[in-house]
Every structure is written in structure tokens, then in C-alpha cells.
Design a protein around this motif. Structure first.
Motif, PDB file in Angstrom:
ATOM      1  N   ILE A 330      15.782  14.360  69.672  1.00 31.72           N
ATOM      2  CA  ILE A 330      16.807  13.631  70.421  1.00 31.72           C
ATOM      3  C   ILE A 330      17.694  14.677  71.095  1.00 31.72           C
ATOM      4  N   PRO A 331      17.550  14.884  72.410  1.00 37.89           N
ATOM      5  CA  PRO A 331      18.405  15.869  73.092  1.00 37.89           C
ATOM      6  C   PRO A 331      19.867  15.436  73.045  1.00 37.89           C
ATOM      7  N   ALA A 332      20.763  16.402  72.965  1.00 37.65           N
ATOM      8  CA  ALA A 332      22.205  16.117  72.953  1.00 37.65           C
ATOM      9  C   ALA A 332      22.925  17.078  73.890  1.00 37.65           C
ATOM     10  N   PRO A 333      22.865  16.823  75.208  1.00 41.35           N
ATOM     11  CA  PRO A 333      23.600  17.678  76.152  1.00 41.35           C
ATOM     12  C   PRO A 333      25.091  17.706  75.814  1.00 41.35           C
ATOM     13  N   LYS A 334      25.667  18.888  75.799  1.00 47.95           N
ATOM     14  CA  LYS A 334      27.089  19.129  75.480  1.00 47.95           C
ATOM     15  C   LYS A 334      27.389  18.986  73.986  1.00 47.95           C
ATOM     16  N   GLY A 335      26.358  18.833  73.175  1.00 49.37           N
ATOM     17  CA  GLY A 335      26.603  18.667  71.741  1.00 49.37           C
ATOM     18  C   GLY A 335      26.404  19.936  70.936  1.00 49.37           C
ATOM     19  N   GLY A 336      26.452  21.076  71.611  1.00 50.16           N
ATOM     20  CA  GLY A 336      26.104  22.329  70.951  1.00 50.16           C
ATOM     21  C   GLY A 336      27.209  22.966  70.148  1.00 50.16           C
ATOM     22  N   SER A 337      27.690  22.278  69.128  1.00 51.91           N
ATOM     23  CA  SER A 337      28.644  22.893  68.202  1.00 51.91           C
ATOM     24  C   SER A 337      28.252  22.508  66.786  1.00 51.91           C
ATOM     25  N   ARG A 338      28.540  23.408  65.844  1.00 47.62           N
ATOM     26  CA  ARG A 338      28.186  23.115  64.452  1.00 47.62           C
ATOM     27  C   ARG A 338      28.954  21.899  63.942  1.00 47.62           C
ATOM     28  N   LYS A 339      30.192  21.749  64.422  1.00 47.48           N
ATOM     29  CA  LYS A 339      31.013  20.621  63.981  1.00 47.48           C
ATOM     30  C   LYS A 339      30.362  19.284  64.357  1.00 47.48           C
ATOM     31  N   PHE A 340      29.877  19.199  65.608  1.00 43.00           N
ATOM     32  CA  PHE A 340      29.224  17.955  66.034  1.00 43.00           C
ATOM     33  C   PHE A 340      27.909  17.759  65.288  1.00 43.00           C
ATOM     34  N   CYS A 341      27.149  18.810  65.108  1.00 46.67           N
ATOM     35  CA  CYS A 341      25.872  18.710  64.400  1.00 46.67           C
ATOM     36  C   CYS A 341      26.082  18.244  62.959  1.00 46.67           C
ATOM     37  N   ALA A 397      22.428  20.695  72.302  1.00 45.32           N
ATOM     38  CA  ALA A 397      21.816  20.644  70.976  1.00 45.32           C
ATOM     39  C   ALA A 397      20.646  19.668  71.003  1.00 45.32           C
ATOM     40  N   ALA A 398      19.872  19.681  69.938  1.00 46.16           N
ATOM     41  CA  ALA A 398      18.792  18.703  69.757  1.00 46.16           C
ATOM     42  C   ALA A 398      18.700  18.376  68.275  1.00 46.16           C
ATOM     43  N   PHE A 399      18.407  17.120  67.990  1.00 48.74           N
ATOM     44  CA  PHE A 399      18.268  16.637  66.619  1.00 48.74           C
ATOM     45  C   PHE A 399      16.843  16.164  66.406  1.00 48.74           C
ATOM     46  N   PHE A 400      16.368  16.271  65.162  1.00 49.91           N
ATOM     47  CA  PHE A 400      14.954  16.048  64.898  1.00 49.91           C
ATOM     48  C   PHE A 400      14.761  15.130  63.698  1.00 49.91           C
ATOM     49  N   LEU A 401      13.824  14.193  63.847  1.00 48.20           N
ATOM     50  CA  LEU A 401      13.426  13.296  62.770  1.00 48.20           C
ATOM     51  C   LEU A 401      11.908  13.302  62.690  1.00 48.20           C
TER      52      LEU A 401
END
Length: 593
Positions: A330-341, A397-401
Motif C-alpha cells: 500500500i503506497p503512502a505518498p508523504k507518509g515517510g516518517s517513523r511516527k506515521f508508520c 512510505a509503503a506498507f505491506f500485508l
């Protein structure tokens, strides 16, 4: 003068100053300003300020009036002082000096206030719905609903359709939900059913030679309630056409739906019908995790399994050794911070998963760096390949399932929505539509291996009889839904009008010809006598109005809805029948275990 009013509470303007008028309505609120009483009188149309001082012959009567009393006022129209003009009211330039008052209906102490924006429990609001409906937002919602229905009717007539009514009491027919059964007094032991939809009747109307049919149809389904679904009954724009293809249905209904949203959408952007994409069901489930995707959110999921096969991330690598598994990103443009992750990891845990793997990319001064546990485990080469496939860069960022898609797709779909909202990627000022097409006709029960219908059993298979000779799970139907902002608004199909194809389609799902004739005898018999190719759809009125009114719960746009337990608290339904009624129907209620 009329017995109750010469004007409504929205009519009076500066031009009426000096006139003697009569108004009737409800007391919205009363204010005492040093012995001068100000009373806001409200009716369906608006509000008028009534003023009363000790010089008024009804001052003592007005003093006794309370909120939500229904009264009649006679008085003189006066201009407000320039500094006291209220531009928010149609009547904001004037006020009425009270000369006479009649109490039409006094009110006891109120269980909920109509004035103001106080929040009350749903149980209170539904038990006293007639008070709840007096509130401005509810008056506005119900007026909107009425206007939407009128607009739909006008547009359908403009498209050459005529409105026909179908029966409310009919035979039980499986439509995907439970029927409400109605016992027959004249035929003891037999039951009618309230129609889940006019499905069979509208098809029979086509067989009868009526080329175009529509109806604002009540439908009844004994379902579990949800925020976007009534547990008992709902209304839909039901339509059917003869001698049409799937595209013909799209071309007919799309401008009707778009026009309604343009007229009542409050200025929000409405995608033009020619721009509504047609997305195959399989693609929708892959990219959005849903067959009713919210396209205001630009995020599309992708399969990235190849980057994890044989990788150092053992959890995903071992998963991929099992048949039918995949890894989805799941791409997350502008989500590249550890806090958001970390926040998204907490979200996944609340959804019952151990967490979500993630990678985010940051600028290290001398170049871009991939960070996070996954990046360390799979190495820079695989991480870079993932970044390039997803089209991401610094600050993203990107998230994976991973696993069998059925086990995680709902969570993935929710995560996509949360990411879009949290990162403000979702365009809140837009109505985004998409046709979902190529639905599978059949599904396989993983436990029993049984083949059954995935969707509407009356849909024509793509390829007709030839399509039914191969693997049932590969058969697609001429079946379609229209999604808008994450909701299904329309569902329909080109119908299976050939008896031999219908019998074969039901046989694959385990229903013999005798059973099909028993369940759908009226329609099957009619198809023997020259049935035309036909198709149509149904659009949910309640859901359309819910979106237009910017409400999150469908009960906010239904006049008298049930609660979450399918109870009408106001009318005390369902209720226990009288013994005489049961005896007449030859029924007996079995006690609960």
C-alpha cells in the motif's frame, strides 16, 4: 383572514412593514430582554421574530408560552433597527409585534430540545422522532430527500421511461437476504413475502412488451443493520430496459445520477459520466481491496511478491512458499516518517493483525535511504526495486500485508482509506464514480468445496452457454455496480433470458431444473414465450441522499427508521400479536429455549 396564517414564517420582508399578519408555528425559543419578550416562531419554511412588550394585549399570555408550543400569532410587521438586521434569516429585516395569541397545542416538558445542536442518544431521538424531525438539519435532510426523488422521476421520464407499480405482497424469492414472511389467512400454512426487490416483476414487464420501466420501489430485507443500510426496508430507483447491452444501461442511468449530484451536491465537483472508469472486479479487489472503491483517494495497491521470494524477511518468504499467497503493498505518498508508520502499525493491531511491515524513504544528505525493519531484512537492491515499482521517493512510505488475499484484503482496504485520510490525499470536495464490471458469477466455499452463486443468479454469463462449459470460477457475468466515494450506489445486470442457459447456470450451483421451476416458475414460464434481451439496475435512494446530505448514517435521511436492533421504538414494533390473530392465522409462537 385565514384561520391560521396569512404568511409562512419565511415570507415576510421589508415590503410587508405596516401590514397586519397572522402566523402559525412552533415556539423555537424565547428570550426576555428586560421585560421585552422576543419569541422565535418557526414553521417548515423558516423563522420569524415576534416581539411582545407590556403594551401588548397578550403580554401575560406570551409570558406563559414555552418551547415547542404550537401557537397562532396576529400582529403588525415592523422594520428592525438597522443594527439588529439578521442577514442569516429570510425575515431578518423585520419583526412582528404581537397583538393576539392562540395556543393551538401546548407542549409538556421536552425529552429532547429542538433548538441548538445538543447531542442525544439514538434511542431518545428515535423514540421521539417527531421531535427530532423538527430540528433544522432533519427538516433539511427530508426536504432534500423529497427533492432528489422528484428530480429522479423527472429525469427518468425525460429518458423515455414510464413508471409502473409492482406488487408488495408476493412469493418468497432468494435475492441474497432473508425475506419478511406474511402468513396467509385464506391459505393456512402458506406465506407471502414482502419483495426484497421487484426483480422478477420488472423482468416480466419486459417480457410483456413494455420497453422501458422505472419505479421508486420499496424493498424489504431482513438484514443486520449497518451505518449505510436499513435493517428492514429501503427505497430504490428500479429500472429495466429491453434490447439493450451493458453499455446502453450505463449510458442511460449515468446522466440521471450525475445530474442529481450536480443539482444537490452543494457545489462539490461531480465527475462527468464520460470519465467514469469501468474497472473489472478483479482489478478493483487488487488495487483497492473493495468492489466499491473510493476513487477520491489516489492510492492503488500493488502485488510485490517477487521482491520477497527468497528474501531475508523470513515471515514473507515462508508465506510465499504456500499456494495462493501473495504480498501486497500500500503506497503512502508523504507518509515517510517513523511516527506515521508506527501509527499505522497500531491501526493494524487494532484490526487483529500482528502489525504491518513498512519501508520509508528519507534524505540522508548524501542520498536517499530506505529505513524500517523490512528494508534492513531484504537489503538495498530489493528495497530499491520496490520503490521504483511503486513510484515513490523521499518522504514517502509503503506498507505491506501478506498471506491469502481473503485473510487480509479487508484490513488492506481499511488501511488504504486511513492512509488517504491521514495524509490528506483524499479529495473531500468531489464525487468520484466508477463502474465495477466483470463480476464472477460463481464462488467456491473453501471448506465444503461447493460451488454457489457469488452474485445475482439472474445475470447473463459473458459468452452465454459456451461460458458454462468450462471452469465455473472463470465465468464472468454481465453484472455491474456503480461505486461513489466508497459506497455502492447502483447494482444491475443484463439478464439471463434464455431458459436453457438459466437451467444450466443453476445446475452448476446445485439447483436442479425442478427446483428452479418451483422457485421461479412465473419467470421461467414467461421466458418460453419470446423473451427479449433485457437488463437494468437499481439505485439506492437512501444512500444517494446520505452522500448528498454529507451524513455518515443512513438513519439521518430516513423519516422513521428502525434502530440497530430493527426496532421501531416510537411505534413499539415488532409487537406481540393477539391470541385471536394467531388463531385466525392458525399460527403458534414457540417459546424461546
Amino acid at each position: 383572514m385565514h384561520a391560521y396564517r396569512s404568511h409562512t414564517c419565511a415570507d415576510l420582508k421589508k415590503a410587508n412593514v405596516g401590514e397586519t399578519v397572522r402566523l402559525s408555528g412552533w415556539v423555537h425559543r424565547i428570550r426576555d430582554h428586560g421585560g421585552v419578550l422576543f419569541l422565535d416562531l418557526r414553521d417548515h419554511y423558516g423563522m420569524t421574530q415576534v416581539i411582545c412588550d407590556p403594551d401588548s394585549p397578550v403580554f401575560s399570555q406570551v409570558e406563559k408560552v414555552r418551547s415547542e408550543w404550537c401557537i397562532r400569532i396576529d400582529g403588525n410587521v415592523k422594520a428592525r433597527d438597522e443594527s439588529l438586521v439578521n442577514p442569516k434569516l429570510n425575515t431578518g429585516e423585520i419583526e412582528v409585534f404581537a397583538r393576539d395569541l392562540e395556543v393551538l397545542g401546548a407542549a409538556e416538558e421536552l425529552p429532547l430540545m429542538v433548538f441548538g445542536d445538543q447531542e442525544y442518544p439514538e434511542e431518545t431521538r428515535l423514540r421521539y422522532r417527531y421531535l427530532d424531525l423538527r430540528r433544522e438539519v432533519m427538516q433539511r435532510n427530508m426536504t432534500l430527500r423529497s427533492d432528489v426523488v422528484a428530480s429522479i422521476r423527472k429525469r427518468m421520464w425525460g429518458e423515455g421511461f414510464r413508471e409502473y407499480q409492482t406488487p408488495i405482497i408476493t412469493a418468497s424469492s432468494p435475492e441474497g437476504a432473508r425475506d419478511f414472511l406474511v402468513p396467509s389467512r385464506l391459505h393456512p400454512g402458506k406465506f407471502y413475502a414482502l419483495p426484497q426487490a421487484p426483480q422478477q416483476f420488472k423482468q416480466l414487464i419486459m417480457v410483456s412488451g413494455f420497453d422501458k420501466y422505472f419505479q421508486i420501489a420499496p424493498c424489504f430485507r431482513d438484514e443486520d443493520p449497518r451505518a449505510d443500510r436499513s435493517p428492514t426496508d429501503f427505497y430504490q430507483l428500479d429500472m429495466e430496459m429491453s434490447f439493450v447491452s451493458q453499455q446502453d444501461v450505463f449510458d442511460t442511468i449515468s446522466p440521471v445520477i450525475a445530474g442529481v449530484f450536480e443539482d444537490f451536491g452543494g457545489g462539490r465537483v461531480v465527475d462527468a459520466p464520460d470519465d467514469w472508469p469501468q474497472i473489472p472486479y478483479k482489478t478493483a479487489m487488487l488495487e483497492y481491496g473493495s468492489d466499491k472503491p473510493d476513487l477520491r483517494n489516489p492510492i492503488k495497491m500493488q502485488v510485490v511478491s517477487d521482491h520477497f521470494r527468497g528474501s531475508g524477511f523470513a515471515i514473507f518468504a515462508k508465506l510465499l512458499e504456500q499456494e495462493g499467497t501473495e504480498i501486497r503493498a500500500i503506497p503512502a505518498p508523504k507518509g515517510g516518517s517513523r511516527k506515521f508508520c508506527d501509527r499505522m502499525n497500531v491501526f493494524a493491531q487494532k484490526e487483529g493483525l500482528p502489525g504491518m511491515g513498512y519501508i520509508f524513504w528519507r534524505d540522508q544528505g548524501n542520498g536517499m535511504e530506505a529505513a524500517g525493519p523490512l528494508a534492513k531484512n531484504i537489503g538495498p537492491e530489493r528495497t530499491e526495486a520496490i520503490r521504483q515499482q511503486l513510484g515513490l521517493g523521499v518522504g514517502d512510505a509503503a506498507f505491506f500485508l501478506g498471506g491469502k488475499p481473503a485473510s487480509f484484503v479487508k484490513t488492506a482496504a481499511k488501511a488504504r482509506v486511513v492512509i488517504g485520510n491521514e495524509l490528506k490525499l483524499t479529495d473531500e470536495n468531489r464525487f468520484a464514480f466508477a463502474w465495477i464490471v466483470d463480476f464472477p458469477i460463481y464462488e467456491k466455499d473453501e471448506e465444503t468445496g461447493k460451488i454457489d452463486f457469488e452474485h445475482n443468479p439472474f445475470s447473463m454469463p459473458q459468452g452465454e452457454m459456451a461460458a458454462l462449459e468450462g471452469n465455473p470460477l472463470d465465468v464472468k457475468g454481465f453484472q455491474y455496480d456503480l461505486a461513489c466515494n466508497g459506497y455502492e450506489l447502483v447494482s444491475g445486470a443484463i439478464r439471463n433470458h434464455r431458459p436453457e442457459i438459466m437451467f444450466k447456470a443453476f445446475e452448476i450451483a446445485g439447483y436442479g431444473e425442478d427446483e428452479v421451476r418451483k422457485r421461479f416458475g412465473g419467470m421461467v414460464n414467461a421466458f418460453r414465450f419470446g423473451a427479449p434481451p433485457h437488463g437494468g439496475c437499481a439505485a439506492g435512494i437512501d444512500r444517494i441522499v446520505m452522500l448528498l446530505a454529507d451524513q455518515q448514517n443512513i438513519r439521518e435521511v430516513i423519516m422513521f427508521p428502525m434502530n440497530q436492533r430493527a426496532e421501531d421504538l416510537m411505534m413499539d414494533a415488532p409487537s406481540e400479536p393477539l391470541s385471536e390473530q394467531l388463531m385466525e392465522l392458525r399460527l403458534r409462537v414457540m417459546p424461546e429455549d
